[in-house]
Design a protein around this motif. Structure first.
Motif, PDB file in Angstrom:
ATOM      1  N   TRP A 114      31.365  47.285  42.117  1.00  0.00           N
ATOM      2  CA  TRP A 114      32.109  47.564  43.360  1.00  0.00           C
ATOM      3  C   TRP A 114      33.443  46.840  43.366  1.00  0.00           C
ATOM      4  N   ALA A 115      33.469  45.564  42.960  1.00  0.00           N
ATOM      5  CA  ALA A 115      34.705  44.776  42.966  1.00  0.00           C
ATOM      6  C   ALA A 115      35.760  45.383  42.051  1.00  0.00           C
ATOM      7  N   HIS A 116      35.336  45.901  40.896  1.00  0.00           N
ATOM      8  CA  HIS A 116      36.297  46.554  40.006  1.00  0.00           C
ATOM      9  C   HIS A 116      36.781  47.883  40.588  1.00  0.00           C
ATOM     10  N   LYS A 117      35.894  48.582  41.260  1.00  0.00           N
ATOM     11  CA  LYS A 117      36.248  49.894  41.804  1.00  0.00           C
ATOM     12  C   LYS A 117      37.266  49.776  42.921  1.00  0.00           C
ATOM     13  N   VAL A 118      37.120  48.754  43.770  1.00  0.00           N
ATOM     14  CA  VAL A 118      38.043  48.619  44.915  1.00  0.00           C
ATOM     15  C   VAL A 118      39.238  47.731  44.600  1.00  0.00           C
ATOM     16  N   GLY A 119      39.296  47.194  43.386  1.00  0.00           N
ATOM     17  CA  GLY A 119      40.468  46.420  42.983  1.00  0.00           C
ATOM     18  C   GLY A 119      40.401  44.936  43.252  1.00  0.00           C
ATOM     19  N   LEU A 120      39.244  44.425  43.648  1.00  0.00           N
ATOM     20  CA  LEU A 120      39.119  42.982  43.853  1.00  0.00           C
ATOM     21  C   LEU A 120      39.076  42.224  42.533  1.00  0.00           C
ATOM     22  N   THR A 122      39.933  42.653  38.177  1.00  0.00           N
ATOM     23  CA  THR A 122      40.636  43.456  37.173  1.00  0.00           C
ATOM     24  C   THR A 122      39.739  43.676  35.970  1.00  0.00           C
TER      25      THR A 122
END
Length: 400
Positions: A114-120, A122
């Motif tokens: 999720w963090a990679h998908k929303v840009g939190l 890299t």
């Protein structure tokens, strides 16, 4: 309302069980040292040889388990019903906390996606995200974690809560132990001689398969059997030594026992310092002697390891072992953001890393205290009650 007879019965049962204060204390200490070993930031403590070569402590855990199982069950595993009860108790002891920590890592894997998908976060070059074709944390490894088979040669790497590989192999070692006690219980000297040959054979096989004792997901079961049955041999030898001491008109003095303990720890330290590579496969005799000597609880070091602080660490040691890796990752991530010099090895990183260990270990201990009281104990009781209810139901059905 609990009747007054029940607590007395429980207390009597607990009092009848042998307790090895020094071995228990070492178990708690080793759990903390392994928690330090798995940190990924620079610290002087973590790069000491004894902590860096954590293989010795892991194999000691296997030996402690074998020692305790044989001591407690050598006369109580004579039938299939007792064997089933034994396996059920071991499952109840291991699985609740394993499931909890697996859940933490599974949630963390989903959070990473999720963090990679929303840009939190890299996506760095070479990084492999969970549940991708190249990832160790995938649906198959999740299934094997849930079934406690994740280190039985079914995966190509460690996955999720990496240290739990020992729980996987130890659980299946209990089946081997129960089978031995049912169908070929060792009683005579030559029985234990054959067992010693089996232990030597296990380590000889590993010697020909691997360059050192960094053996986990692939041949970890064989490694566990070697350590576990080293502990069984230690339990048998301890009983002989203890009986000899009790029959001797001149028991060993505190001073003599202390001298032996100090000498043995020096020998162990020297071995660990120089035991890189293939020498690690020859640790079994040293572990055997360690278990026998400190089970006697005879010297000042044994008295020291029996202090309340070590007993407390021993009580929560399984939680410490299962929780620390997740917290080491979290503290590593936080350290990268807030204290990048510690992780990258900048000036003063060693001392700063040692100081960073203090809050890390404090959180590990607090979390382990909580999981012991709210996951380990109640989870084990819940499974135990379900197994008893099922046994009663089967017995009632058989009578009708």
């Amino acid at each position: 309302m609990i009747s007054p007879a029940k607590p007395a019965k429980v207390k009597a049962k607990m009092a009848s069980r042998p307790y090895f204060a020094a071995l228990d204390g070492f178990r708690g200490l080793f759990a903390i040292l392994i928690a330090v070993h798995h940190t990924n930031w620079f610290s002087y403590l973590n790069y000491r040889t004894f902590i860096d070569d954590a293989f010795f402590m892991l194999d000691m855990f296997f030996a402690f388990s074998g020692f305790l199982m044989f001591t407690l069950y050598r006369n109580h595993l004579s039938g299939s019903a007792q064997a089933k009860s034994f396996i059920g108790k071991r499952f109840a002891r291991l699985y609740p906390l394993h499931l909890f920590t697996f859940g933490l890592f599974f949630a963390f894997a989903v959070f990473r996606l999720w963090a990679h998908k929303v840009g939190l976060a890299t996506h760095e070059p070479g990084e492999v995200l969970p549940f991708s074709p190249e990832a160790a944390d995938n649906w198959w490894s999740a299934f094997t974690n849930l079934t406690l088979t994740h280190s039985m040669g079914l995966n190509d790497s460690l996955s999720f809560n990496a240290p739990s590989w020992t729980i996987s192999v130890e659980f299946f070692a209990y089946f081997v132990f129960a089978g031995m006690m049912l169908w070929a219980p060792p009683k005579k000297l030559w029985h234990f001689g054959l067992m010693a040959l089996g232990v030597a054979g296990a380590y000889a096989a590993l010697y020909n398969l691997k360059p050192n004792m960094d053996i986990t997901y692939d041949y970890g079961f064989l490694r566990c059997l070697g350590g576990f049955f080293t502990g069984v041999l230690g339990a048998w030898a301890f009983a002989k030594v203890k009986a000899h001491q009790e029959a001797s008109p001149k028991p060993m003095t505190l001073k003599t026992a202390s001298a032996l303990e100090v000498t043995y720890l020096v020998v162990c330290s020297v071995f660990i310092y120089f035991s890189g590579g293939i020498l690690q496969f020859f640790a079994a005799p040293l572990i055997f002697g360690f278990v026998v000597l400190f089970a006697l609880d005879g010297g000042y070091i044994s008295k020291f390891m029996g202090l309340p602080v070590f007993r407390y660490l021993a009580k929560i040691s399984y939680s410490v072992y299962m929780n620390h890796f997740f917290l080491a990752i979290i503290f590593g991530v936080v350290g990268t953001r807030l204290f990048p010099g510690i992780v990258s090895g900048g000036d003063g990183a060693g001392l700063a890393g040692d100081l960073y260990l203090i809050p890390y270990l404090a959180v590990v201990i607090v979390m382990s205290h909580l999981t012991y009281h709210y996951i380990e104990v109640p989870g084990g009781k819940w499974i135990g009650n379900r197994l008893k209810a099922r046994k009663t139901s089967v017995q009632n059905a058989a009578r009708t």
